[in-house]
Design a protein around this motif. Structure first.
Motif, PDB file in Angstrom:
ATOM      1  N   THR A  17       0.872  -1.398   0.021  1.00 20.83           N
ATOM      2  CA  THR A  17       0.056   0.084  -0.079  1.00 20.83           C
ATOM      3  C   THR A  17       1.069   1.328   0.003  1.00 20.83           C
ATOM      4  O   THR A  17       0.368   2.296  -0.531  1.00 20.83           O
ATOM      5  CB  THR A  17      -0.927  -0.029   1.234  1.00 20.83           C
ATOM      6  OG1 THR A  17      -0.036  -0.173   2.412  1.00 20.83           O
ATOM      7  CG2 THR A  17      -1.907  -1.021   1.116  1.00 20.83           C
ATOM      8  N   ARG A  18       2.113   1.217   0.397  1.00 26.07           N
ATOM      9  CA  ARG A  18       2.766   2.456   0.418  1.00 26.07           C
ATOM     10  C   ARG A  18       3.598   2.748  -0.913  1.00 26.07           C
ATOM     11  O   ARG A  18       4.197   3.871  -0.978  1.00 26.07           O
ATOM     12  CB  ARG A  18       4.146   2.159   1.571  1.00 26.07           C
ATOM     13  CG  ARG A  18       3.477   2.221   2.897  1.00 26.07           C
ATOM     14  CD  ARG A  18       4.568   2.019   3.806  1.00 26.07           C
ATOM     15  NE  ARG A  18       5.335   0.536   3.642  1.00 26.07           N
ATOM     16  CZ  ARG A  18       6.247   0.146   4.228  1.00 26.07           C
ATOM     17  NH1 ARG A  18       7.059   0.717   5.142  1.00 26.07           N
ATOM     18  NH2 ARG A  18       6.677  -1.195   4.186  1.00 26.07           N
ATOM     19  N   TRP A  20       1.347   2.774  -3.594  1.00 23.34           N
ATOM     20  CA  TRP A  20       0.252   3.302  -4.302  1.00 23.34           C
ATOM     21  C   TRP A  20       0.743   4.666  -5.092  1.00 23.34           C
ATOM     22  O   TRP A  20       1.543   5.437  -4.514  1.00 23.34           O
ATOM     23  CB  TRP A  20      -1.121   3.603  -3.030  1.00 23.34           C
ATOM     24  CG  TRP A  20      -2.335   3.862  -4.126  1.00 23.34           C
ATOM     25  CD1 TRP A  20      -3.124   3.354  -4.746  1.00 23.34           C
ATOM     26  CD2 TRP A  20      -2.594   5.466  -4.299  1.00 23.34           C
ATOM     27  NE1 TRP A  20      -3.893   4.167  -5.108  1.00 23.34           N
ATOM     28  CE2 TRP A  20      -3.784   5.544  -5.253  1.00 23.34           C
ATOM     29  CE3 TRP A  20      -1.951   6.811  -4.135  1.00 23.34           C
ATOM     30  CZ2 TRP A  20      -4.211   6.631  -5.548  1.00 23.34           C
ATOM     31  CZ3 TRP A  20      -2.618   8.021  -4.665  1.00 23.34           C
ATOM     32  CH2 TRP A  20      -3.813   7.883  -5.405  1.00 23.34           C
ATOM     33  N   ALA A 277       8.659   1.398   0.162  1.00 20.96           N
ATOM     34  CA  ALA A 277       8.263   2.781  -0.049  1.00 20.96           C
ATOM     35  C   ALA A 277       8.958   3.526  -1.120  1.00 20.96           C
ATOM     36  O   ALA A 277      10.114   3.128  -1.403  1.00 20.96           O
ATOM     37  CB  ALA A 277       8.332   3.610   1.196  1.00 20.96           C
ATOM     38  N   TRP A 278       8.576   4.549  -1.423  1.00 22.87           N
ATOM     39  CA  TRP A 278       8.802   5.335  -2.801  1.00 22.87           C
ATOM     40  C   TRP A 278      10.223   5.738  -2.479  1.00 22.87           C
ATOM     41  O   TRP A 278      10.994   5.806  -3.515  1.00 22.87           O
ATOM     42  CB  TRP A 278       8.064   6.379  -3.285  1.00 22.87           C
ATOM     43  CG  TRP A 278       6.695   5.972  -3.693  1.00 22.87           C
ATOM     44  CD1 TRP A 278       5.578   6.115  -3.333  1.00 22.87           C
ATOM     45  CD2 TRP A 278       6.719   5.389  -5.073  1.00 22.87           C
ATOM     46  NE1 TRP A 278       4.450   5.632  -4.092  1.00 22.87           N
ATOM     47  CE2 TRP A 278       5.317   4.922  -5.375  1.00 22.87           C
ATOM     48  CE3 TRP A 278       7.508   4.767  -5.945  1.00 22.87           C
ATOM     49  CZ2 TRP A 278       4.828   4.394  -6.241  1.00 22.87           C
ATOM     50  CZ3 TRP A 278       6.952   4.247  -6.993  1.00 22.87           C
ATOM     51  CH2 TRP A 278       5.799   3.826  -7.382  1.00 22.87           C
ATOM     52  N   HIS A 339       8.271  11.737   3.699  1.00 19.16           N
ATOM     53  CA  HIS A 339       6.886  11.246   4.288  1.00 19.16           C
ATOM     54  C   HIS A 339       6.067  10.303   3.462  1.00 19.16           C
ATOM     55  O   HIS A 339       5.031  10.032   3.495  1.00 19.16           O
ATOM     56  CB  HIS A 339       5.882  12.568   4.526  1.00 19.16           C
ATOM     57  CG  HIS A 339       6.375  13.590   5.359  1.00 19.16           C
ATOM     58  ND1 HIS A 339       7.227  14.586   4.895  1.00 19.16           N
ATOM     59  CD2 HIS A 339       6.017  13.709   6.783  1.00 19.16           C
ATOM     60  CE1 HIS A 339       7.529  15.308   6.018  1.00 19.16           C
ATOM     61  NE2 HIS A 339       6.842  14.820   7.067  1.00 19.16           N
ATOM     62  N   VAL A 340       6.965   9.483   2.661  1.00 20.29           N
ATOM     63  CA  VAL A 340       6.385   8.728   1.809  1.00 20.29           C
ATOM     64  C   VAL A 340       5.968   7.195   2.643  1.00 20.29           C
ATOM     65  O   VAL A 340       4.963   6.472   1.884  1.00 20.29           O
ATOM     66  CB  VAL A 340       7.425   8.105   0.789  1.00 20.29           C
ATOM     67  CG1 VAL A 340       7.828   9.147  -0.275  1.00 20.29           C
ATOM     68  CG2 VAL A 340       8.602   7.325   1.328  1.00 20.29           C
ATOM     69  N   GLN A 341       6.376   7.049   3.882  1.00 22.51           N
ATOM     70  CA  GLN A 341       5.847   6.074   4.694  1.00 22.51           C
ATOM     71  C   GLN A 341       4.081   6.241   4.875  1.00 22.51           C
ATOM     72  O   GLN A 341       3.476   5.122   5.146  1.00 22.51           O
ATOM     73  CB  GLN A 341       6.512   5.800   6.162  1.00 22.51           C
ATOM     74  CG  GLN A 341       7.921   5.510   5.827  1.00 22.51           C
ATOM     75  CD  GLN A 341       8.174   4.040   5.514  1.00 22.51           C
ATOM     76  OE1 GLN A 341       7.307   3.289   5.533  1.00 22.51           O
ATOM     77  NE2 GLN A 341       9.389   3.751   4.807  1.00 22.51           N
ATOM     78  N   ASP A 342       3.756   7.476   4.877  1.00 24.33           N
ATOM     79  CA  ASP A 342       2.241   7.922   5.090  1.00 24.33           C
ATOM     80  C   ASP A 342       1.499   7.734   3.791  1.00 24.33           C
ATOM     81  O   ASP A 342       0.422   8.056   3.817  1.00 24.33           O
ATOM     82  CB  ASP A 342       2.119   9.266   5.520  1.00 24.33           C
ATOM     83  CG  ASP A 342       2.873   9.507   6.924  1.00 24.33           C
ATOM     84  OD1 ASP A 342       2.840   8.453   7.619  1.00 24.33           O
ATOM     85  OD2 ASP A 342       3.456  10.482   7.262  1.00 24.33           O
ATOM     86  N   VAL A 343       2.055   7.294   2.442  1.00 25.35           N
ATOM     87  CA  VAL A 343       0.951   7.047   1.619  1.00 25.35           C
ATOM     88  C   VAL A 343       0.025   6.167   1.819  1.00 25.35           C
ATOM     89  O   VAL A 343      -1.100   6.098   1.183  1.00 25.35           O
ATOM     90  CB  VAL A 343       1.854   6.492   0.064  1.00 25.35           C
ATOM     91  CG1 VAL A 343       1.010   5.967  -1.128  1.00 25.35           C
ATOM     92  CG2 VAL A 343       2.897   7.479  -0.047  1.00 25.35           C
ATOM     93  N   LYS A 344       0.361   5.154   2.619  1.00 24.12           N
ATOM     94  CA  LYS A 344      -0.705   4.133   2.916  1.00 24.12           C
ATOM     95  C   LYS A 344      -2.067   4.847   3.566  1.00 24.12           C
ATOM     96  O   LYS A 344      -2.961   4.181   3.534  1.00 24.12           O
ATOM     97  CB  LYS A 344      -0.059   3.009   3.815  1.00 24.12           C
ATOM     98  CG  LYS A 344       0.385   3.572   5.357  1.00 24.12           C
ATOM     99  CD  LYS A 344       0.903   2.418   6.233  1.00 24.12           C
ATOM    100  CE  LYS A 344       1.487   3.031   7.213  1.00 24.12           C
ATOM    101  NZ  LYS A 344       2.219   1.944   8.038  1.00 24.12           N
ATOM    102  N   LYS A 345      -1.816   6.079   4.197  1.00 27.32           N
ATOM    103  CA  LYS A 345      -3.041   6.938   4.762  1.00 27.32           C
ATOM    104  C   LYS A 345      -3.982   7.084   3.375  1.00 27.32           C
ATOM    105  O   LYS A 345      -5.142   7.374   3.748  1.00 27.32           O
ATOM    106  CB  LYS A 345      -2.479   8.086   5.387  1.00 27.32           C
ATOM    107  CG  LYS A 345      -1.458   7.682   6.678  1.00 27.32           C
ATOM    108  CD  LYS A 345      -2.205   6.934   7.841  1.00 27.32           C
ATOM    109  CE  LYS A 345      -1.162   6.890   9.215  1.00 27.32           C
ATOM    110  NZ  LYS A 345      -2.001   5.701  10.034  1.00 27.32           N
TER     111      LYS A 345
END
Length: 482
Positions: A17-18, A20, A277-278, A339-345
């Motif tokens: 999901t990270r 996306w 992650a990205w 902040h790419v770890q928060d893409v799952k949000k």
């Protein structure tokens, strides 16, 4: 000759999901070419060449079965088994199932467990690490491969061993350590006795089953039952759903590795990344002189240390630094690399809103080819359909929609009720509501056609399959309406 033959086990679960909007539930990251043209799954297969191992055992989600089969075909790999999970249950049950399946004919092979979505720059170093772990694994050790850390990463769990200078000699793991904060991770890096937990293992099948029986007998019993209840469908082995789904989800680390006194570690220094992650994709990519990784039709000016991936249109960046920009047909992501770890949000918001962009791309792959949702409105939608040579869609009918087919290129063999016809470029036909129909490509080139659907309900679950050469009429599932 190994006393116990070596069988690679490739775990192809997870949704990524990270990553996306490229990675989605129905087309997760292992099937994407994130660092090269070949996908992460295919690069994992490539690493097994020249390893003196048996054909790999692949374990994946039922929803991804035809993607797995096609990517195996493209890689020219015939697996030793292609096991389908009815739902995701983390790694403990998947590994237990692999061990039971590998021992079904009385053998006790070494299993080399590898996630399908990792990157390694140095294949030879990977082979050396595997060879270093084989003798201990044959004697009953459970080998985990500790990745030599190159930064104070906070996104990985760690393994602690007694000494920093190990060479290729396995040593006892003293502790499994959770993901640390930045200060703790820096102390681990300076200590030298901590290694990243890469989630890769080597062991005899019987040893892992014995440890599962010791610490999680419910999972060990479920693994045996899921294989015993399995059914065969084309080239797939469908694991027994009742047994598989009836046990809790658990990782192999929690179920066995953190409890067992058989665990030893071999260091792995092979340019490893889980590209989770990205920022990791950027790190693993080919950076230009300004530190940018550019994929697709991209133009930049005054831009540094950024990752830009364009799939369908020109993307331009001016005067920015440290960004991730990913463009697809139906979504665009702009994020700070920090902040790419928060893409799952974002994915969580999409799921909460029941939006299909969380699960599927505009282009959807099927065993016969693919379709691209070009346009849609209140009572219509337009798809571009590609049917590969020699393939056929199911014999089907719809309760709520009519369809118009217009051939763009290739030849279409059409069944319309009792009528059969051949359509070529610029020819068309109309399928009324409730009429049984089928589409086939009898030619040598891909068949491209435009499908215009109209009606009160246009969902993909308005398909009544009467006959299907891929066995889907017996295993239908609802899918997102886009």
């Amino acid at each position: 000759m190994l006393a116990h033959p070596l069988i690679p086990v490739i775990l192809s679960g997870g949704s990524g999901t990270r990553l996306w909007p490229l990675s989605r539930a129905n087309f997760p990251k292992q099937f994407l070419g994130l660092t090269q043209e070949r996908t992460l799954f295919q690069l994992t297969l490539d690493r097994l060449r020249n390893l003196s191992s048996a054909p790999p055992l692949v374990i994946g989600n039922e929803a991804h079965r035809f993607i797995l089969a096609e990517q195996l075909r493209q890689a020219d790999v015939q697996p030793g088994g292609l096991l389908l999970e009815p739902e995701g249950k983390n790694t403990a049950l998947a590994i237990g199932v692999a061990a039971v399946f590998a021992m079904r004919e009385g053998a006790d092979p070494l299993l080399l467990v590898l996630p399908a979505d990792h990157v390694m720059q140095d294949t030879q170093a990977f082979h050396r690490a595997v060879a270093a772990g084989v003798p201990a694994a044959q004697q009953g050790a459970i080998i985990t491969f500790g990745v030599v850390p190159v930064s104070a990463a906070t996104g990985y769990g760690y393994l602690r061993v007694a000494r920093a200078s190990l060479g290729d000699v396995p040593c006892v793991v003293q502790a499994f350590v959770e993901k640390p904060d930045a200060k703790t991770a820096q102390s681990y890096l300076e200590d030298g006795c901590y290694f990243w937990n890469g989630g890769m293992f080597l062991f005899r099948a019987s040893v892992m089953l014995a440890e599962l029986r010791r610490y999680r007998p419910d999972i060990e019993a479920a693994a045996h039952a899921a294989v015993a209840q399995a059914s065969h469908d084309l080239d797939f082995t469908r694991l027994g759903a009742q047994a598989f789904c009836g046990v809790s989800s658990e990782s192999i680390d929690y179920a066995v590795m953190e409890n067992s006194d058989l665990v030893q570690m071999v260091p792995l220094d092979a340019g490893w990344s889980d590209v989770g992650a990205w920022d990791a994709v950027w790190q693993a990519g080919q950076q230009d002189g300004q530190g940018n990784v550019l994929r697709g039709d991209v133009l930049v000016h005054g831009t540094h240390d950024s990752y830009i991936h364009a799939k369908h249109r020109l993307v331009g960046l001016v005067g920015v630094n440290g960004l991730v920009v990913v463009e697809t047909a139906d979504a665009v992501l702009v994020a700070s690399k920090q902040h790419v770890q928060d893409v799952k949000k974002i994915v969580e918001q999409l799921v909460s809103a029941d939006r299909c962009e969380a699960a599927a791309h505009r282009q959807v792959f099927r065993p016969w080819g693919s379709y691209d949702l070009v346009d849609r409105g209140e009572r219509y939608q337009v798809k571009r359909i590609t049917v590969q040579p020699g393939h056929k869609l199911s014999v089907q009918m719809h309760h709520h929609r009519a369809e118009h087919w217009i051939v763009v290129s290739g030849t279409a063999k059409v069944q319309l009720g009792e009528q059969h016809m051949l359509l070529t470029e610029n020819q068309s036909t109309y399928i009324p509501v409730g009429v049984v129909h089928a589409l086939e490509n009898p030619g040598k080139i891909p068949l491209e056609l435009i499908e215009v659907q109209s009606g009160a309900y246009l969902g993909e679950d308005d398909i009544v399959r009467l006959d299907d050469c891929y066995g889907r009429h017996a295993h239908c599932r609802s899918v997102p309406r886009c």
